[in-house]
Design an enzyme around this catalytic site. Structure first.
Site: not given
Ligand code: GAL
Length: 687
Positions: A166, A324
């Site tokens: 991320e 995710e």
């Protein structure tokens, strides 16, 4: 440690598809064995098999465990993990282990720490405490990635490189001196000369003219509004520099392991503003996304669908990886939400319906220590005799039953335009209202089409729009000439194009397009607005005409004039602009039309107008269904097989018209599919 022994079925010089060694859809999550003793690690693999897990992300936060002191490397745990996963038939998205630098690194080189706009230093102790532009950090990160590639590049469990994690999640904007220097270099490359920079930034205003590039800073905390173009360019630069960090690591991995594909997990949603993912996607071998629903949003399943449709848009229509999401509650919202029965399955399969070929979670096993111990996982604290574990196993079975949908694609006839620079621009300070949130404007139109059952691609305004019958551009405040021309060309080719208020106002430098609003779209829409009339908190107006009957609108109105040939569809009933146009329509060539919505309609008004324009464009729902029942199709490459996903978000059983073979509960469907309350059915249809 295991080396590849079987001959490769793939061309070793070409990038191998990430899912080449998987039998169907991928299922799994982040796996962090470094948090657990050996006995637990052994049980992990056993449980993974029980749940049908075949794909895990490993070593994302592994750096400090691999290298607890500089140059001292402990690979034993990771060697064992890779071998054990391989023996269990589980493939690995192996991280570069760079997501958070180890404590010794930031202590030795505090200059790599990032800074906020008020120059607060972000220290180690949490995670992601590094500046992506710092050459010292870059060198260490590249060294770590190279070690991973050298050690595991030939490991048979390795399917995909997972670069960092991320990128930009916690530090989307870094105001450190290193970042400032990189910003100046970026500006030199963008503008070439100081004159060009001064012109673009409008520095004749407020004595801001620059006499040297060295005088330019990031938009640090200042006595009042920073220059808007400086802010906008800093947004662009920041997104580019985060991508540049990814690209450097990716290039190194490509050089060392040319056959292994590379990605990083994006955060495409209505909440993540920092990175222009449309410009990132071409650098990824496969798009991977992380998505979390917001507890306070009762329509979180609609925002989820939006994120999935936009992830597909970012991926150019290709299947993508849901890298995710959560099995149940997260730990980082003010009040976290425990998922209701069926919610996790619906969430997961809604992503699959909209193009995901992988369903993964943060994380495999719920941590016993650390900041995320109250974040749900696939294996919860309470073990196997739990709702979460049973649902994890149930989802594994469902994904196995859906193996055949892998690689199929979603087809949409409607598009909603989304643009990050338009977002950055629309929410700059010193604007007519501070109450406007760009993604909310986009979501309002998305929601209306979701309610109507229409499948939508969320694409950038410069995308190829030729396949769409309906194109909606909500609040496209900042638009380039080329993108405006692209929308006009779609309308002239026969599409129904809808543009809403505060669109086409400025060029890419945030300079107003003079001569009346909505500058870039005046001609296409056949309107000219002379002044904005923004509304106060709780102030509303009524709008009637066309499908609208005293519909309520708030936030924004405009004094708009229509050109000859433009029809007024609806007008204000009251307020300062009573009797003046609120919604207009100009017919274009080839049966197309260009609609302007000059105000913010409430949900019912937006829904009514969305159904009208979808009707005009002859865009149909995937399959008619009751309110709250989501229907979407994925198609085989030859168009002869479709998989109809029907997701029932309501408390009542629902019926959907279709025939074929139902894959989750099993059985033939002849004309009518029953979708039990709160659950999902998927029908293979022959076309
Ligand atoms: C993501 C992150 C994961 C984990 C998760 C919790 O932002 O990539 O490492 O922190 O959120 O929801």
């Amino acid at each position: 440690m295991r080396r590849r022994t079987t001959p490769e079925a793939f061309d070793p010089t070409a990038v191998r598809p990430w899912s080449a060694r998987l039998p169907g859809l991928a299922y799994g999550g982040d796996y962090n064995p470094e948090q657990w003793p050996q006995a637990t690690r052994l049980e992990d693999v056993e449980l993974m098999r029980k749940a049908g897990v075949n794909f895990v992300s490993v070593a994302i936060f592994g750096w400090a465990t691999i290298e607890p002191r500089e140059g001292e490397l402990d690979w034993a745990w990771l060697d064992e993990t890779m071998d054990r996963l391989h023996d269990a038939g589980i493939q690995v998205a192996l991280a570069t282990a760079t997501a958070s630098p180890p404590p010794w690194l930031t202590r030795k080189h505090p200059e790599i720490l990032p800074r906020l706009a008020d120059e607060t230093v972000l220290h180690q102790g949490g995670r992601q405490a590094y500046s992506v532009t710092h050459p010292v950090h870059r060198e260490y990160a590249l060294r770590m990635a190279a070690r991973m590639a050298e050690r595991y590049g030939e490991h048979p469990a390795l399917a995909l490189w997972h670069v960092d994690n991320e990128i930009g999640c916690h530090v989307p904007r870094d105001y450190s001196d290193t970042a400032a220097g990189a910003f100046r270099d970026w500006l030199r490359a963008r503008y070439g000369t100081l004159d060009a920079l001064n012109a673009a930034w409008g520095t004749a205003f407020w004595s801001q003219r620059y006499g040297s590039f060295d005088d330019v800073l990031p938009p640090l905390v200042a006595p009042t509004y920073a220059n808007p173009t400086q802010q906008l360019d800093f947004d662009r630069f920041s997104s580019d520099s985060l991508l540049d960090y990814y690209r450097d690591l990716r290039d190194l991995l490509r050089e060392l392991t040319p056959h292994v594909p590379t990605t990083t997990n994006l955060m495409v949603s209505s909440a993540t503003k920092g990175m222009d993912y449309f410009s990132w996607a071409p650098e990824l071998d496969v798009v991977a996304n992380d998505h979390y629903t917001a507890a306070e949003n009762p329509d979180r399943h609609v925002e989820l669908a939006f994120s999935a449709d936009m992830t597909r848009g970012v991926a150019g229509g290709d299947p993508w990886i849901l890298m995710e999401h959560s099995t149940s509650a997260v730990n980082w919202q003010p009040r976290n939400h425990t998922k209701t029965p069926g919610e996790m399955l619906r969430n997961s399969l809604a992503h699959v319906a909209r193009g995901a070929d992988a369903v993964m979670f943060f994380q495999w096993r719920q941590s016993a220590a650390g900041a995320e111990k109250y974040h749900s996982a696939m294996v919860p604290h309470a073990g196997q005799d739990t709702d979460v574990w049973r649902r994890t196993v149930e989802l594994g079975r469902a994904l196995e039953a859906l193996a055949e949908v892998r690689g199929s694609r979603v087809e949409a006839r409607a598009a909603i335009c989304f643009d990050y620079p338009a977002w950055w621009g629309a929410e700059l300070d010193s604007h007519p209202t501070q109450a406007l949130r760009y993604p909310d404007e986009v979501l309002a139109w998305y929601r209306a089409l979701w309610d109507a059952g229409v499948t939508v691609d969320v694409v950038r305004p410069g995308a190829d729009l030729s396949g769409y019958r309906l194109v909606i551009a909500p609040t496209l405040y900042l638009v380039t000439d080329a993108d405006a021309a692209n929308l006009a060309a779609a309308a002239d080719a026969g599409a129904t194009v809808v543009v809403t208020y505060f669109s086409g106002i400025v060029d890419e430098h945030d300079h107003v397009r003079l001569g009346g609003y909505p500058g870039a779209f005046r001609e296409l829409l056949g309107v000219r607005t002379e002044e904005f009339y923004t509304l106060q908190v709780d102030e509303t107006v009524r709008v009637s005409g066309g499908p609208l009957d005293a519909s309520s609108a708030d936030l924004w109105t405009e004094k708009t004039h229509v050109s000859p040939g433009t029809e007024v569809v609806a007008s204000y009933d009251d307020g300062q602009l009573a009797g003046l146009p609120a919604v207009t329509r100009r017919p274009t060539t080839a049966g197309g039309s260009a609609w302007y919505v000059a105000t913010r309609l409430d949900g019912a008004g937006t829904a009514a107008l969305a159904r009208t324009v979808a009707g005009a464009a002859q865009v149909l729902p995937a399959e008619a269904a009751a309110d709250g029942v989501e229907t979407v199709r994925r198609w085989s490459a030859d168009g002869r097989t479709a998989w109809l996903f029907a997701i029932n978000h309501t408390a009542d059983d629902a019926k959907v018209a279709t025939s074929g073979v139902e894959l989750l509960a099993g059985g033939d469907v002849d004309g009518t599919l029953v979708v039990p309350a709160g659950t999902v059915r998927v029908v293979r249809e022959a076309h």
